[in-house]
Scaffold this motif. Structure first.
Motif, short mmCIF file in Angstrom:
data_model
loop_
_atom_site.label_atom_id
_atom_site.label_comp_id
_atom_site.label_asym_id
_atom_site.label_seq_id
_atom_site.Cartn_x
_atom_site.Cartn_y
_atom_site.Cartn_z
N CYS A 23 2.78 0.00 -5.27
CA CYS A 23 3.62 -1.30 -5.97
C CYS A 23 4.25 -2.20 -4.75
CB CYS A 23 4.62 -0.48 -6.70
SG CYS A 23 4.18 -0.16 -8.13
N ILE A 24 4.10 -3.43 -4.96
CA ILE A 24 4.84 -4.33 -3.84
C ILE A 24 5.56 -5.31 -4.65
CG2 ILE A 24 3.09 -3.89 -2.10
CD1 ILE A 24 1.71 -6.55 -2.92
N ILE A 25 6.63 -5.95 -3.87
CA ILE A 25 7.22 -7.03 -4.30
C ILE A 25 6.88 -8.34 -3.39
CG2 ILE A 25 9.42 -8.00 -4.83
CD1 ILE A 25 10.20 -5.24 -5.09
N CYS A 26 6.40 -9.42 -4.27
CA CYS A 26 5.96 -10.57 -3.47
C CYS A 26 6.99 -11.73 -4.08
CB CYS A 26 4.54 -10.85 -3.77
SG CYS A 26 3.64 -9.46 -3.49
N GLY A 27 8.10 -11.97 -3.10
CA GLY A 27 9.12 -12.81 -3.83
C GLY A 27 9.74 -12.42 -5.09
N VAL A 31 4.56 -6.45 -8.30
CA VAL A 31 2.95 -6.37 -8.46
C VAL A 31 2.60 -4.74 -8.30
CG1 VAL A 31 0.58 -7.01 -7.29
CG2 VAL A 31 2.70 -8.72 -7.08
N ALA A 32 1.73 -4.49 -9.24
CA ALA A 32 1.14 -2.95 -9.17
C ALA A 32 -0.25 -3.06 -8.81
CB ALA A 32 1.51 -2.15 -10.52
N LEU A 33 -0.83 -2.53 -7.76
CA LEU A 33 -1.99 -2.51 -7.40
C LEU A 33 -2.90 -1.39 -7.42
CD1 LEU A 33 -1.06 -4.07 -3.80
CD2 LEU A 33 -1.70 -5.27 -6.07
N SER A 34 -4.06 -1.37 -8.05
CA SER A 34 -5.11 -0.28 -7.99
C SER A 34 -6.42 -0.82 -7.59
CB SER A 34 -5.15 0.22 -9.62
OG SER A 34 -4.09 0.61 -10.01
N VAL A 35 -7.12 -0.04 -6.79
CA VAL A 35 -8.38 -0.56 -6.03
C VAL A 35 -9.37 0.30 -6.55
CG1 VAL A 35 -8.18 0.66 -4.04
CG2 VAL A 35 -9.22 -1.37 -3.96
N SER A 36 -10.70 -0.39 -6.75
CA SER A 36 -11.79 0.81 -7.28
C SER A 36 -12.35 1.32 -6.24
CB SER A 36 -13.08 -0.38 -7.74
OG SER A 36 -13.25 -1.21 -6.57
N ALA A 37 -13.01 2.42 -6.44
CA ALA A 37 -13.45 3.44 -5.44
C ALA A 37 -14.31 2.64 -4.31
CB ALA A 37 -14.34 4.35 -6.07
N GLN A 78 -3.28 -6.88 5.54
CA GLN A 78 -3.70 -6.51 6.76
C GLN A 78 -2.86 -5.42 7.41
OE1 GLN A 78 -3.44 -9.87 9.65
NE2 GLN A 78 -5.07 -8.68 10.92
N GLY A 79 -3.47 -4.38 7.62
CA GLY A 79 -2.59 -3.09 7.94
C GLY A 79 -1.90 -2.79 6.68
N THR A 80 -0.29 -2.57 6.87
CA THR A 80 0.49 -2.29 5.75
C THR A 80 1.18 -3.71 5.11
OG1 THR A 80 2.45 -2.17 7.27
CG2 THR A 80 1.06 -0.14 6.79
N ASP A 81 0.79 -4.94 5.66
CA ASP A 81 1.48 -5.82 5.25
C ASP A 81 0.60 -6.68 4.25
OD1 ASP A 81 3.28 -5.70 7.06
OD2 ASP A 81 2.12 -6.65 8.55
N TRP A 82 1.12 -7.28 3.05
CA TRP A 82 0.80 -7.87 1.85
C TRP A 82 1.24 -9.49 1.97
CZ3 TRP A 82 -3.55 -6.47 -1.19
CH2 TRP A 82 -3.78 -4.99 -1.15
N THR A 83 0.24 -10.42 1.49
CA THR A 83 0.60 -11.74 1.36
C THR A 83 -0.02 -12.13 0.05
OG1 THR A 83 0.78 -12.08 3.83
CG2 THR A 83 1.25 -13.92 2.46
N MET A 84 0.98 -13.06 -0.65
CA MET A 84 0.33 -13.47 -1.92
C MET A 84 0.17 -14.77 -1.84
SD MET A 84 1.20 -12.56 -5.84
CE MET A 84 3.07 -13.36 -6.03
N PHE A 85 -0.92 -15.72 -2.47
CA PHE A 85 -1.01 -17.15 -2.36
C PHE A 85 -1.08 -17.40 -3.96
CE2 PHE A 85 -2.16 -15.82 1.80
CZ PHE A 85 -1.63 -16.69 2.70
#
Length: 97
Positions: A23-27, A31-37, A78-85
């Motif tokens: 889970c991340i907070i963007c502004g 945002v809850a994230l789940s990535v495929s295998a 990138q690494g541990t950082d997330w950015t949303m556009f």
């Protein structure tokens, strides 16, 4: 090659927000994230609306693109950082919940 790092990173925070990997907070956006295998698909629940983003070419990090409620959305890691556009607007910096 970096896309394989993302599932490992997300798995490290498993359990932080229900069934999501991370889970991340963007502004103002939760945002809850789940990535495929295979790292090709990122499911994101943004303020209770779900969307599927696909892996896109990135010079560095991992970039996922898609659409949510008619708006173009990009989540870049990138690494541990997330950015949303949103709609090619200004970057929205994210922090891990």
């Amino acid at each position: 090659m970096k896309k394989f790092f993302i599932p490992i990173l997300l798995s490290a925070t498993l359990g932080a927000c229900g069934d999501a990997d991370s889970c991340i907070i963007c502004g103002e956006y939760d945002v809850a994230l789940s990535v495929s295998a295979d790292g090709e698909i990122l499911t994101a629940v943004i303020n209770d609306s779900e969307t599927t983003l696909t892996h896109a070419i990135s010079a560095s990090g991992a970039r996922y693109v898609g659409e949510l409620n008619g708006a173009a959305i990009t989540l870049w890691n990138q690494g541990t950082d997330w950015t949303m556009f949103l709609n090619d607007g200004a970057p929205i910096e994210c922090s891990v919940k």
